[in-house]
Design a protein around this motif. Structure first.
Motif, PDB file in Angstrom:
ATOM      1  N   ARG A   1       0.129   6.450  -6.593  1.00  0.00           N
ATOM      2  CA  ARG A   1      -1.099   6.336  -7.393  1.00  0.00           C
ATOM      3  C   ARG A   1      -1.004   7.115  -8.703  1.00  0.00           C
ATOM      4  O   ARG A   1      -1.433   6.648  -9.759  1.00  0.00           O
ATOM      5  CB  ARG A   1      -2.293   6.854  -6.586  1.00  0.00           C
ATOM      6  CG  ARG A   1      -2.738   5.932  -5.474  1.00  0.00           C
ATOM      7  CD  ARG A   1      -3.809   6.592  -4.631  1.00  0.00           C
ATOM      8  NE  ARG A   1      -4.178   5.761  -3.492  1.00  0.00           N
ATOM      9  CZ  ARG A   1      -4.811   6.205  -2.419  1.00  0.00           C
ATOM     10  NH1 ARG A   1      -5.163   7.490  -2.345  1.00  0.00           N
ATOM     11  NH2 ARG A   1      -5.106   5.394  -1.431  1.00  0.00           N
ATOM     12  N   SER A   2      -0.472   8.303  -8.631  1.00  0.00           N
ATOM     13  CA  SER A   2      -0.372   9.160  -9.815  1.00  0.00           C
ATOM     14  C   SER A   2       0.987   9.850  -9.796  1.00  0.00           C
ATOM     15  O   SER A   2       1.271  10.631  -8.889  1.00  0.00           O
ATOM     16  CB  SER A   2      -1.498  10.201  -9.818  1.00  0.00           C
ATOM     17  OG  SER A   2      -1.457  10.991 -10.983  1.00  0.00           O
TER      18      SER A   2
ATOM     19  N   MET B   1      -4.765   1.276  -5.879  1.00  0.00           N
ATOM     20  CA  MET B   1      -3.585   1.313  -5.026  1.00  0.00           C
ATOM     21  C   MET B   1      -4.028   1.856  -3.674  1.00  0.00           C
ATOM     22  O   MET B   1      -4.194   3.065  -3.490  1.00  0.00           O
ATOM     23  CB  MET B   1      -2.479   2.207  -5.609  1.00  0.00           C
ATOM     24  CG  MET B   1      -1.330   2.501  -4.637  1.00  0.00           C
ATOM     25  SD  MET B   1      -0.545   1.034  -3.936  1.00  0.00           S
ATOM     26  CE  MET B   1       0.602   0.610  -5.239  1.00  0.00           C
ATOM     27  N   PRO B   2      -4.289   0.976  -2.686  1.00  0.00           N
ATOM     28  CA  PRO B   2      -4.729   1.448  -1.365  1.00  0.00           C
ATOM     29  C   PRO B   2      -3.624   2.223  -0.655  1.00  0.00           C
ATOM     30  O   PRO B   2      -2.446   2.160  -1.034  1.00  0.00           O
ATOM     31  CB  PRO B   2      -5.044   0.135  -0.618  1.00  0.00           C
ATOM     32  CG  PRO B   2      -5.129  -0.922  -1.681  1.00  0.00           C
ATOM     33  CD  PRO B   2      -4.234  -0.481  -2.780  1.00  0.00           C
ATOM     34  N   GLY B   3      -4.010   2.932   0.390  1.00  0.00           N
ATOM     35  CA  GLY B   3      -3.041   3.630   1.234  1.00  0.00           C
ATOM     36  C   GLY B   3      -2.977   2.986   2.608  1.00  0.00           C
ATOM     37  O   GLY B   3      -3.825   2.176   2.976  1.00  0.00           O
TER      38      GLY B   3
ATOM     39  N   ASN C   1      -0.525   0.339  -9.564  1.00  0.00           N
ATOM     40  CA  ASN C   1      -1.570  -0.440  -8.912  1.00  0.00           C
ATOM     41  C   ASN C   1      -0.911  -1.330  -7.871  1.00  0.00           C
ATOM     42  O   ASN C   1       0.291  -1.606  -7.950  1.00  0.00           O
ATOM     43  CB  ASN C   1      -2.303  -1.340  -9.913  1.00  0.00           C
ATOM     44  CG  ASN C   1      -3.080  -0.557 -10.945  1.00  0.00           C
ATOM     45  OD1 ASN C   1      -3.636   0.493 -10.645  1.00  0.00           O
ATOM     46  ND2 ASN C   1      -3.126  -1.058 -12.171  1.00  0.00           N
TER      47      ASN C   1
ATOM     48  N   ASP D   1     -15.843   5.061  -5.089  1.00  0.00           N
ATOM     49  CA  ASP D   1     -14.458   5.548  -5.007  1.00  0.00           C
ATOM     50  C   ASP D   1     -13.517   4.378  -4.742  1.00  0.00           C
ATOM     51  O   ASP D   1     -12.975   4.217  -3.643  1.00  0.00           O
ATOM     52  CB  ASP D   1     -14.328   6.590  -3.894  1.00  0.00           C
ATOM     53  CG  ASP D   1     -15.177   7.825  -4.167  1.00  0.00           C
ATOM     54  OD1 ASP D   1     -15.176   8.291  -5.321  1.00  0.00           O
ATOM     55  OD2 ASP D   1     -15.838   8.319  -3.236  1.00  0.00           O
TER      56      ASP D   1
ATOM     57  N   ASN E   1       0.852  -1.192   0.000  1.00  0.00           N
ATOM     58  CA  ASN E   1       0.000   0.000   0.000  1.00  0.00           C
ATOM     59  C   ASN E   1       0.887   1.241   0.000  1.00  0.00           C
ATOM     60  O   ASN E   1       1.625   1.484   0.956  1.00  0.00           O
ATOM     61  CB  ASN E   1      -0.897   0.028   1.241  1.00  0.00           C
ATOM     62  CG  ASN E   1      -1.948  -1.060   1.240  1.00  0.00           C
ATOM     63  OD1 ASN E   1      -2.058  -1.814   0.289  1.00  0.00           O
ATOM     64  ND2 ASN E   1      -2.718  -1.140   2.299  1.00  0.00           N
ATOM     65  N   ASP E   2       0.806   2.032  -1.071  1.00  0.00           N
ATOM     66  CA  ASP E   2       1.641   3.239  -1.161  1.00  0.00           C
ATOM     67  C   ASP E   2       0.897   4.293  -1.973  1.00  0.00           C
ATOM     68  O   ASP E   2       1.036   4.373  -3.189  1.00  0.00           O
ATOM     69  CB  ASP E   2       2.986   2.901  -1.802  1.00  0.00           C
ATOM     70  CG  ASP E   2       4.000   4.031  -1.670  1.00  0.00           C
ATOM     71  OD1 ASP E   2       3.589   5.169  -1.346  1.00  0.00           O
ATOM     72  OD2 ASP E   2       5.189   3.789  -1.888  1.00  0.00           O
ATOM     73  N   ARG E   3       0.124   5.113  -1.277  1.00  0.00           N
ATOM     74  CA  ARG E   3      -0.722   6.091  -1.973  1.00  0.00           C
ATOM     75  C   ARG E   3       0.079   7.102  -2.779  1.00  0.00           C
ATOM     76  O   ARG E   3      -0.432   7.669  -3.746  1.00  0.00           O
ATOM     77  CB  ARG E   3      -1.632   6.824  -0.970  1.00  0.00           C
ATOM     78  CG  ARG E   3      -0.922   7.652   0.067  1.00  0.00           C
ATOM     79  CD  ARG E   3      -1.891   8.518   0.877  1.00  0.00           C
ATOM     80  NE  ARG E   3      -2.952   7.762   1.498  1.00  0.00           N
ATOM     81  CZ  ARG E   3      -2.854   7.116   2.659  1.00  0.00           C
ATOM     82  NH1 ARG E   3      -1.705   7.119   3.308  1.00  0.00           N
ATOM     83  NH2 ARG E   3      -3.877   6.459   3.152  1.00  0.00           N
TER      84      ARG E   3
ATOM     85  N   MET F   1     -10.097   2.442  -5.156  1.00  0.00           N
ATOM     86  CA  MET F   1      -8.690   2.687  -5.446  1.00  0.00           C
ATOM     87  C   MET F   1      -8.004   1.381  -5.833  1.00  0.00           C
ATOM     88  O   MET F   1      -8.171   0.362  -5.162  1.00  0.00           O
ATOM     89  CB  MET F   1      -7.987   3.263  -4.210  1.00  0.00           C
ATOM     90  CG  MET F   1      -8.469   4.645  -3.810  1.00  0.00           C
ATOM     91  SD  MET F   1      -7.878   5.874  -4.985  1.00  0.00           S
ATOM     92  CE  MET F   1      -8.467   7.385  -4.196  1.00  0.00           C
TER      93      MET F   1
END
Length: 559
Positions: free
Chosen positions: A175-176, A535-537, A195, A531, A170-172, A533
């Motif tokens: 994501r972008s 790629m979770p945080g 992802n 919503d 998990n690494d927010r 995601m």
């Protein structure tokens, strides 16, 4: 009271060669990874081809709540209980992702005295399958950017590259992102993102592939981008399908481990159910069906996500016919659906239980739409009162389904013997029925008609709304010839609707589809609602804060 990891570390495991021998698997067909885990060879499939399949049991659940349901725990406990009543059962479960392990959800090895072991290995690196998938995924990404850098013969439109990099964490912050900064030598800068590995299409492909040749073909069919001329570009156009297959050839082999009571278990593949199709590999399931009289498998989250995709995606591609559904719930979770605060769930509350039980009713009704018999498994808590238990028993009797009060967390297989007997009896009683399993919708329906069918029949929505982006995406997918694929809805797991705050059985709502993407290699169209995601945080206090390893290599804090 011992923690899960303490129970697992005290387990008396058999050598994996003994577990294999009990299944009739020779050492020649075993590829050990240490003493207690192994992969099985390709040769085993051809040797077992003549055998009849056992009965397929799917374990699913009501919508998950903070009160917990224990779907994996029931799956493992049921397998242990089957062994106790003289039945030959083989587990087929998903591999845990490091994202939840170090995040908030926890692992996927069961709990209490219904676990698969070695628990630490299974929850961490295991046999390296996740890493192989990550490497194959990122090789394809590197090939895309290298192709553009080396002249872009395919005329790939950098604004329309669809395939993202991945990592199993998990690494927010990933994501972008912007890649290829630093000048001409580093390629062409563009927007990109990551992802989590379990949301990668390659994970879905691994779990749906029937053999190495099918895996290779599916990898080649991944839609990676569109050209400047608006034409689709596939992975096979980049020429790296063979290299990706080479990275995945060992990962395609199922992993054999055992339960705390030394029952055999295949742990293989782990796509998320609120993002992907949420089931372990077809190969592991088919192997378990050949080796046991019963194969016990599970699908992620509630039946509105995991079971629906199990039936409408996995069973289609695997040619599987489920014999029974075990639907897991807790009285605490049903009271939570009746709007009882989490800190008051231990108190008897018949009004809230009755109100929240509509969630259980709806899931039972939904499973019957696939023409599969249902047995309800209630994970029993010490705080459950006799009146609450009787209410659930009466509800299930009214709906014509068996119900069992399970105590597998505290008692292992002994606490699931009643469930095992009722599952076996239900299968025997319904074997000759005229009603046979069938998916919810026909593949020949349009993408929108499939969405409408699932939304109305499973989520109980009044209809479906589409954003302009979703309308455009669906039209494009159909225009390039993929309208006949099953759909894979990305939706919140916490509600039958696309709004996580709507508990119980929501009414008067419509599902909103925000986007659609094509997973042409896996063989489904992903429909995005709410919503979600990919790629979770990490939470404010991630589980990683509790995990430690001493100087002797002993791991602590892992649940």
């Amino acid at each position: 009271m011992l923690s899960d990891i303490e129970i697992a570390q005290n387990a008396k495991m058999k050598k994996i060669t003994e577990i294999a021998a009990d299944l009739g698997i020779s050492e020649d067909n075993l590829e050990p990874y240490g003493h207690y885990k192994a992969k099985v060879s390709e040769q085993l499939y051809s040797e077992l081809a003549f055998r009849e399949d056992g009965k397929l049991i799917l374990v699913t659940a009501i919508n998950p709540t903070p009160a917990g349901e224990g779907k994996t725990t029931v799956s493992v406990g049921l397998a242990e209980a089957m062994g106790r009543i003289g039945k030959k059962a083989v587990l087929a479960l998903r591999e845990p992702s490091l994202g939840p392990v170090f995040g908030i959800k926890g692992g996927a090895a069961g709990g209490g005295y219904a676990q698969v072991v070695p628990m630490e290995d299974i929850n961490l690196h295991f046999t390296g399958d996740m890493h192989a998938i990550t490497s194959a995924n990122n090789l394809l990404c590197a090939m895309i950017d290298n192709h553009i850098h080396q002249g872009n013969q395919l005329r790939i439109d950098q604004r329309r590259i669809l395939f993202k990099r991945c990592m199993d964490m998990n690494d927010r912050a990933l994501r972008s992102i912007i890649i290829a900064l630093g000048g001409k030598v580093n390629g062409f800068p563009r927007e990109d993102g990551f992802n989590i590995t379990v949301a990668s299409e390659i994970m879905a492909i691994l779990c749906l592939a029937t053999d190495l040749a099918d895996l290779k073909e599916r990898l080649g069919n991944i839609l990676v981008a569109y050209s400047l001329d608006g034409e689709p570009v596939f992975a096979k156009d980049l020429g790296c399908t063979g290299a990706m297959t080479a990275l995945l050839k060992d990962a395609l082999k199922p992993n054999l481990v055992q339960t705390l009571e030394n029952n055999p278990a295949f742990i293989h593949g782990g796509p998320f159910a609120n993002i992907a199709h949420g089931c372990n590999s077809i190969r592991a399931t088919k192997l378990a069906l050949k080796l046991g009289d019963y194969c016990i498998t599970e699908a992620g989250f509630g039946s509105d996500l995991g079971a629906e995709k199990f039936f409408d995606i996995k069973c289609r591609y695997g040619g599987l016919t489920p014999a029974c559904v075990v639907l897991v719930a807790t009285i605490r979770a049903l009271k939570y659906n009746g709007r009882v605060p989490k800190d008051e769930l231990s108190k008897e509350n018949m009004w809230a239980l009755e109100k929240g039980s509509v969630n259980l009713r709806t899931h039972i009704e939904n499973m019957h739409k696939y023409h599969v018999p249902v047995v309800v498994a209630i994970n029993r808590f010490a705080t459950d009162t006799d009146e609450e238990v009787k209410f659930i028993e009466d509800l299930c009797a009214e709906m014509g389904v068996e119900v069992s009060m399970c105590e597998v967390f505290a008692k292992g297989g002994e606490g699931g013997e009643d469930l095992a007997k009722k599952v076996c009896e239900t299968i025997e009683l319904t074997e000759g029925n005229d009603e046979k399993f069938r998916p919810l919708y026909s593949r020949s329906l349009s993408i929108k008609d499939k969405i409408e069918k699932v939304a109305r029949e499973i989520y109980r929505a009044d209809g479906v709304n589409y954003t302009d982006q979703a309308e455009k995406a669906i039209k494009e997918i159909e225009s390039i010839g993929f309208s006949d694929l099953p759909i894979c809805v990305a939706k919140t797991q916490y509600s039958l609707s696309d709004n996580p705050s709507l508990l119980g059985k929501p009414k008067g709502f419509r599902i909103t589809v925000k986007n659609a993407t094509l997973s042409s290699g896996a063989g489904f169209v992903v429909i995005y609602t709410g919503d979600i995601m990919t790629m979770p945080g990490l939470p404010k206090a991630p589980s990683a804060l509790n995990i430690d390893c001493d100087g002797s290599g002993n791991i602590t804090g892992l649940f």
